[in-house]
Design an enzyme around this catalytic site. Sequence first.
Site, PDB file in Angstrom:
ATOM      1  N   ASP A 120       0.848  -1.192   0.000  1.00 18.40           N
ATOM      2  CA  ASP A 120       0.000   0.000   0.000  1.00 18.40           C
ATOM      3  C   ASP A 120       0.891   1.252   0.000  1.00 18.40           C
ATOM      4  OD1 ASP A 120      -3.069   0.675   0.385  1.00 18.40           O
ATOM      5  OD2 ASP A 120      -2.006   2.016   1.734  1.00 18.40           O
ATOM      6  N   TYR A 135      -3.081  11.028   1.651  1.00 13.69           N
ATOM      7  CA  TYR A 135      -3.496  10.885   0.253  1.00 13.69           C
ATOM      8  C   TYR A 135      -3.357  12.218  -0.474  1.00 13.69           C
ATOM      9  CZ  TYR A 135      -5.301   6.168   0.886  1.00 13.69           C
ATOM     10  OH  TYR A 135      -5.390   4.813   1.109  1.00 13.69           O
ATOM     11  N   HIS A 185      -4.808  -7.726  -0.435  1.00 17.66           N
ATOM     12  CA  HIS A 185      -4.065  -6.494  -0.207  1.00 17.66           C
ATOM     13  C   HIS A 185      -3.347  -6.487   1.139  1.00 17.66           C
ATOM     14  CE1 HIS A 185      -3.208  -2.287  -1.038  1.00 17.66           C
ATOM     15  NE2 HIS A 185      -3.641  -1.957   0.155  1.00 17.66           N
TER      16      HIS A 185
END
Length: 384
Positions: free
Chosen positions: A179, A306, A362
């Site tokens: 990630d 982000y 993930h």
Amino acid sequence: MKAIISPMKLDIAQADLDDLTDRLDRIRWPSASPIEGTQQGPSLQNLQALVTHWRTSYDWRRCEHKLNSLGQSLTTIDGIDIHFLHIRSKHENAMPLLLTHGWPGSVLEFRHIIDPLVNPTAHGGTEQDAFHLVIPSMPGFGFSGKPTEPGWHIGRIAQAWVELMSRLEYSHWGAQGGDWGALVTQTLAQMNPPGLTGIHLNFVPFQPTGQEVADATKEEQKMLADAKRYSTEYSAYMNLMSTRPQSVAFGLSDSPVGLAAWIYALFQDVSDSDRQPERIFSLDDMLDDIMLYWLPNAGPTSARLYWESMQAMRNRPEAYDKIRIPTGISMFPAEQVRLSEQWAKNRFEKLVHFAEHIRGGHFAAMEAPESLVSDIRQTFLTLR
């Protein structure tokens, strides 16, 4: 003057836990979705089951004891406190390895691979497989400090990690991540600081070239289709936090159920669980992770990563240059963004290990710890 590294012991105030209990006792639930399944997000039934366990059975002190037993420390780098786990192997020639989590992960994401990496002889390995582990909480995550100025993107975090390994006096080390941790690890590889011998990734963000799309094999076409589905169906959280993170910050800060649902959606959508994360994650493991966002009020500050990193990447296209240091890659079938070995060779000059697994998604360290441990060992076997 030598930088200060201080041992840290968690002891969350009972008043904070009582406040959480009070909030969980006063939930105003939404109505159930008129669409069966999870097309619109987590189901009311699943969230209610998670919260019932949270209210009636979950024990934070157990999790707190686990963190305290792992060896927590704090140090200040570039003006911000960095919380990290530092677990040293008993084996003299163990290799230092930096593990970086992503969102909505935490240092506890690695709990199931810590002992196999540190104590390999108890888990089917040899002394030559041993690692000393450094597992930091990224700024704005967990019990690290919260950025009060813009600019804490993946590049700045990578610079902080170089300083952290230097402070720990590690002159020869590897790095691993998935990630956002994968992007930090790739950035470290592009920086190629003294001492970094190689990296391992269980997630590789990339854009296929036109030629790669045109020449895609059947398996690669499936990868492209999955990535497109992720972009159209599952990436709303990423788009929001990349553009308007403060919009969701108020809910993540004020509502434990809102925070839990925001995180649970990722456990649901990108794990190898057929959208039923309870099949592969225990309720306690999911809630431990959620608590590392709730207790330090890290939901809002983690979301801002982000925005910060997207801004930085738009301004630095060279961040996608070919990586020239030894690299190992693990691909898991339920990871939504995957690449083939050939596509990996186009981007990594020294691909020393590439593995495709039949199970996992993930959250590889939680879903398929044995496979991930094996791949990490293989990657660094000749890089020690």
